[in-house]
Design a protein around this motif. Structure first.
Motif, PDB file in Angstrom:
ATOM      1  N   ALA A  19       0.826  -1.210   0.000  1.00 40.39           N
ATOM      2  CA  ALA A  19       0.000   0.000   0.000  1.00 40.39           C
ATOM      3  C   ALA A  19       0.858   1.257   0.000  1.00 40.39           C
ATOM      4  N   ALA A  20       1.984   1.211   0.723  1.00 39.75           N
ATOM      5  CA  ALA A  20       2.860   2.389   0.814  1.00 39.75           C
ATOM      6  C   ALA A  20       3.610   2.634  -0.486  1.00 39.75           C
ATOM      7  N   ALA A  21       3.982   1.558  -1.196  1.00 38.06           N
ATOM      8  CA  ALA A  21       4.769   1.701  -2.427  1.00 38.06           C
ATOM      9  C   ALA A  21       4.256   0.711  -3.468  1.00 38.06           C
ATOM     10  N   PRO A  22       3.098   0.975  -4.056  1.00 38.48           N
ATOM     11  CA  PRO A  22       2.482   0.008  -4.970  1.00 38.48           C
ATOM     12  C   PRO A  22       3.305  -0.251  -6.229  1.00 38.48           C
ATOM     13  N   GLY A  23       4.152   0.673  -6.614  1.00 37.85           N
ATOM     14  CA  GLY A  23       4.931   0.496  -7.832  1.00 37.85           C
ATOM     15  C   GLY A  23       6.282  -0.148  -7.624  1.00 37.85           C
ATOM     16  N   GLU A  24       6.587  -0.567  -6.399  1.00 38.37           N
ATOM     17  CA  GLU A  24       7.926  -1.076  -6.112  1.00 38.37           C
ATOM     18  C   GLU A  24       8.287  -2.330  -6.909  1.00 38.37           C
ATOM     19  N   PRO A  25       7.410  -3.348  -7.022  1.00 38.24           N
ATOM     20  CA  PRO A  25       7.792  -4.530  -7.805  1.00 38.24           C
ATOM     21  C   PRO A  25       8.152  -4.193  -9.245  1.00 38.24           C
ATOM     22  N   ALA A  26       7.340  -3.349  -9.888  1.00 37.85           N
ATOM     23  CA  ALA A  26       7.622  -2.969 -11.272  1.00 37.85           C
ATOM     24  C   ALA A  26       8.945  -2.210 -11.365  1.00 37.85           C
ATOM     25  N   ALA A  27       9.199  -1.322 -10.406  1.00 41.53           N
ATOM     26  CA  ALA A  27      10.453  -0.560 -10.415  1.00 41.53           C
ATOM     27  C   ALA A  27      11.642  -1.483 -10.199  1.00 41.53           C
ATOM     28  N   SER A  28      11.478  -2.493  -9.344  1.00 46.59           N
ATOM     29  CA  SER A  28      12.558  -3.442  -9.083  1.00 46.59           C
ATOM     30  C   SER A  28      12.891  -4.258 -10.326  1.00 46.59           C
ATOM     31  N   ILE A  29      11.853  -4.714 -11.014  1.00 44.10           N
ATOM     32  CA  ILE A  29      12.070  -5.477 -12.247  1.00 44.10           C
ATOM     33  C   ILE A  29      12.765  -4.610 -13.292  1.00 44.10           C
ATOM     34  N   GLY A 219      21.524  23.843   9.735  1.00 42.45           N
ATOM     35  CA  GLY A 219      20.655  24.861  10.309  1.00 42.45           C
ATOM     36  C   GLY A 219      19.511  25.304   9.420  1.00 42.45           C
ATOM     37  N   ASP A 220      19.383  24.739   8.210  1.00 45.73           N
ATOM     38  CA  ASP A 220      18.323  25.150   7.296  1.00 45.73           C
ATOM     39  C   ASP A 220      17.155  24.165   7.405  1.00 45.73           C
ATOM     40  N   LEU A 221      16.364  24.340   8.450  1.00 44.75           N
ATOM     41  CA  LEU A 221      15.263  23.409   8.705  1.00 44.75           C
ATOM     42  C   LEU A 221      14.153  23.522   7.663  1.00 44.75           C
ATOM     43  N   ALA A 222      13.943  24.735   7.127  1.00 45.42           N
ATOM     44  CA  ALA A 222      12.896  24.915   6.116  1.00 45.42           C
ATOM     45  C   ALA A 222      13.234  24.147   4.842  1.00 45.42           C
ATOM     46  N   ALA A 223      14.487  24.230   4.405  1.00 45.70           N
ATOM     47  CA  ALA A 223      14.899  23.499   3.200  1.00 45.70           C
ATOM     48  C   ALA A 223      14.857  21.997   3.440  1.00 45.70           C
ATOM     49  N   ALA A 224      15.197  21.583   4.657  1.00 47.94           N
ATOM     50  CA  ALA A 224      15.117  20.161   4.987  1.00 47.94           C
ATOM     51  C   ALA A 224      13.682  19.660   4.877  1.00 47.94           C
ATOM     52  N   GLU A 225      12.727  20.459   5.345  1.00 53.55           N
ATOM     53  CA  GLU A 225      11.323  20.073   5.278  1.00 53.55           C
ATOM     54  C   GLU A 225      10.862  19.968   3.813  1.00 53.55           C
ATOM     55  N   GLU A 226      11.352  20.850   2.955  1.00 51.08           N
ATOM     56  CA  GLU A 226      11.001  20.775   1.534  1.00 51.08           C
ATOM     57  C   GLU A 226      11.472  19.447   0.928  1.00 51.08           C
ATOM     58  N   GLU A 227      12.687  19.025   1.303  1.00 57.51           N
ATOM     59  CA  GLU A 227      13.208  17.758   0.792  1.00 57.51           C
ATOM     60  C   GLU A 227      12.364  16.580   1.273  1.00 57.51           C
ATOM     61  N   LEU A 228      11.932  16.638   2.523  1.00 61.31           N
ATOM     62  CA  LEU A 228      11.102  15.553   3.058  1.00 61.31           C
ATOM     63  C   LEU A 228       9.756  15.485   2.340  1.00 61.31           C
ATOM     64  N   LYS A 229       9.186  16.632   2.054  1.00 56.91           N
ATOM     65  CA  LYS A 229       7.902  16.654   1.344  1.00 56.91           C
ATOM     66  C   LYS A 229       8.056  16.104  -0.079  1.00 56.91           C
ATOM     67  N   ARG A 230       9.200  16.399  -0.693  1.00 55.34           N
ATOM     68  CA  ARG A 230       9.455  15.867  -2.027  1.00 55.34           C
ATOM     69  C   ARG A 230       9.510  14.342  -1.996  1.00 55.34           C
ATOM     70  N   ARG A 231      10.162  13.812  -0.960  1.00 56.83           N
ATOM     71  CA  ARG A 231      10.272  12.359  -0.820  1.00 56.83           C
ATOM     72  C   ARG A 231       8.887  11.737  -0.598  1.00 56.83           C
ATOM     73  N   GLU A 232       8.072  12.389   0.237  1.00 58.06           N
ATOM     74  CA  GLU A 232       6.728  11.870   0.496  1.00 58.06           C
ATOM     75  C   GLU A 232       5.870  11.893  -0.761  1.00 58.06           C
ATOM     76  N   ARG A 234       6.952  11.532  -3.731  1.00 60.85           N
ATOM     77  CA  ARG A 234       7.443  10.453  -4.591  1.00 60.85           C
ATOM     78  C   ARG A 234       6.895   9.101  -4.166  1.00 60.85           C
ATOM     79  N   ASP A 235       7.011   8.804  -2.864  1.00 59.53           N
ATOM     80  CA  ASP A 235       6.705   7.460  -2.370  1.00 59.53           C
ATOM     81  C   ASP A 235       5.265   7.288  -1.915  1.00 59.53           C
TER      82      ASP A 235
END
Length: 401
Positions: A19-29, A219-232, A234-235
């Motif tokens: 459910a969290a990563a439905p495309g993982e098998p296809a990506a792995s293949i 020390g750039d917590l705002a930019a770190a949060e942007e990266e985390l949102k990008r990852r979310e 994606r996945d």
């Protein structure tokens, strides 16, 4: 049409993981097929059907993280016999032997596997000097992705330069280069590199979690949060465990406590009593010059233990835990909470023992933290040597400068 089966495999996932990563098998293949087809097409010799089938299994083994390379090693030992003139086969054999070597506890067996990996990589380069994966295997064989603190950093830099000059898009080498930058203290360069790597990929593939952690540490917590949102994005899965880690180390302690209590993550839950007790009493422990950690912290891993002790000001305690093998490797040395450790003369004796000081001096590429500290002079005073000016020495042979 022949009915010949080249590769079969099983992808076992829980319903929650699906459910969290439905495309993982296809990506792995797709990843396995790309690994095998690209290397076969680049080969300067004919690759038989038997060898190509074995290569598919070797590629599948490369993406399997739960057996420390054992499956891949067994397959590649057969592969090099089936295709002795195929440079890619020897490179994959080198990668497999290196993976098993760095996870082997028996010294004699580990030494034999390291020698096997080195010979396989050298054989690959004799067959075809432009086999980038062979150089990547040599980096792996040095132990870059392990918790070993002492490594041949200059050799790793040379291998990485060679790999990425041949194939700038080689994913294993790019991952290794990002790890190398972090391990040698060049976090700003690592951030730039991992961001560039993410930008060059399919936009659906989001950010690199290492980027978020490094930005937060800077020390750039705002930019770190942007990266985390990008990852979310994606996945389609939460990375709140990383958010909690960032909040714990570099955010407001009061918010960190509430995050810890709300987080439904088994790894965090196991450490939560220790971390909660630590944060609750942190200021009092600092003022009292407390030694050691609160009750309940006995099972904390060595890297976290060192950082907790340093954060509360127990420098002697931190040095007592610092050893030649630490989870995550040397990157812990450059976090903000470790400033009190870096300011102690004992730090430079450890840096010398681990080969880092020799690398920094020879390359002229000192860690970012040296912008606020005259590291060459501090090292010289600690070791009784003549100071070396920051920036002197040969250019770092790694790419991306």
């Amino acid at each position: 049409r022949s009915g010949l089966v080249l590769w079969t495999d099983r992808f076992v996932r829980s319903s929650e993981e699906v459910a969290a990563a439905p495309g993982e098998p296809a990506a792995s293949i797709a990843a396995v097929l790309n690994c095998a087809l690209v290397d076969r097409d680049a080969a300067n010799t004919r690759v038989s059907t038997e060898a190509f089938g074995l290569y598919l299994y070797a590629c599948a083994g490369a993406f399997q993280a739960d057996d420390n390379g054992q499956r891949m090693l067994a397959v590649t030992r057969r592969l090099v016999k089936a295709a002795p003139r195929f440079a890619g086969a020897h490179a994959m054999h080198a990668i497999a032997a290196a993976r098993v070597a760095v996870s082997t506890e028996t010294p004699d067996e580990a030494a034999a596997l390291h020698a096997e990996a080195k010979l396989a990589a050298e054989t690959a380069l004799k067959r075809d000097p432009r086999t980038a994966k062979a150089y990547s295997a040599l980096v792996l064989n040095e132990g870059l992705l392990t918790g070993r603190m002492r490594q041949d950093w200059a050799a790793e830099a040379r291998y990485l330069k060679a790999a990425l000059s041949i194939d700038p898009d080689l994913a294993p080498a790019r991952n290794e280069y990002a790890a190398f930058l972090r391990a040698t203290g060049r976090l700003r360069d690592a951030i730039e590199f991992t961001r560039a790597s993410s930008a060059n990929e399919d936009p659906r593939y989001g950010g690199d979690l290492r980027t978020a952690m490094m930005l937060a540490a800077q020390g750039d917590l705002a930019a770190a949060e942007e990266e985390l949102k990008r990852r979310e994005a994606r996945d389609g899965a939460s990375v709140d465990a990383v958010r909690a880690t960032i909040a714990f180390w570099w955010g407001d302690p009061r918010l960190a406590l509430s995050n810890l209590r709300a987080l439904d993550d088994p790894d965090v839950r196991a450490q939560s009593p220790c971390l909660t007790a630590y944060l609750t009493a942190l200021e009092l422990r600092r003022k009292a010059h407390a030694r050691g950690l609160p009750a309940g912290c006995e099972a904390i891993d060595p890297t976290t233990r060192v950082r907790l002790l340093a954060r509360q000001g127990d420098v002697d305690g931190a040095f007592a835990v610092l050893g030649d093998r630490m989870p995550g490797g040397p990157v812990l040395l450059y976090y903000p909470e470790m400033a009190v450790v870096r300011a102690d003369p004992r730090f430079w004796r450890l840096a010398e023992r681990w080969g880092l000081l020799d690398y920094w001096r020879a390359s002229g590429r000192w860690p970012d933290v040296c912008a606020a500290q005259d590291c060459p002079r501090a090292a010289a005073l600690a070791l009784g040597a003549r100071p070396i000016r920051a920036g002197s020495g040969a250019e770092n042979p790694a790419v991306g400068q």
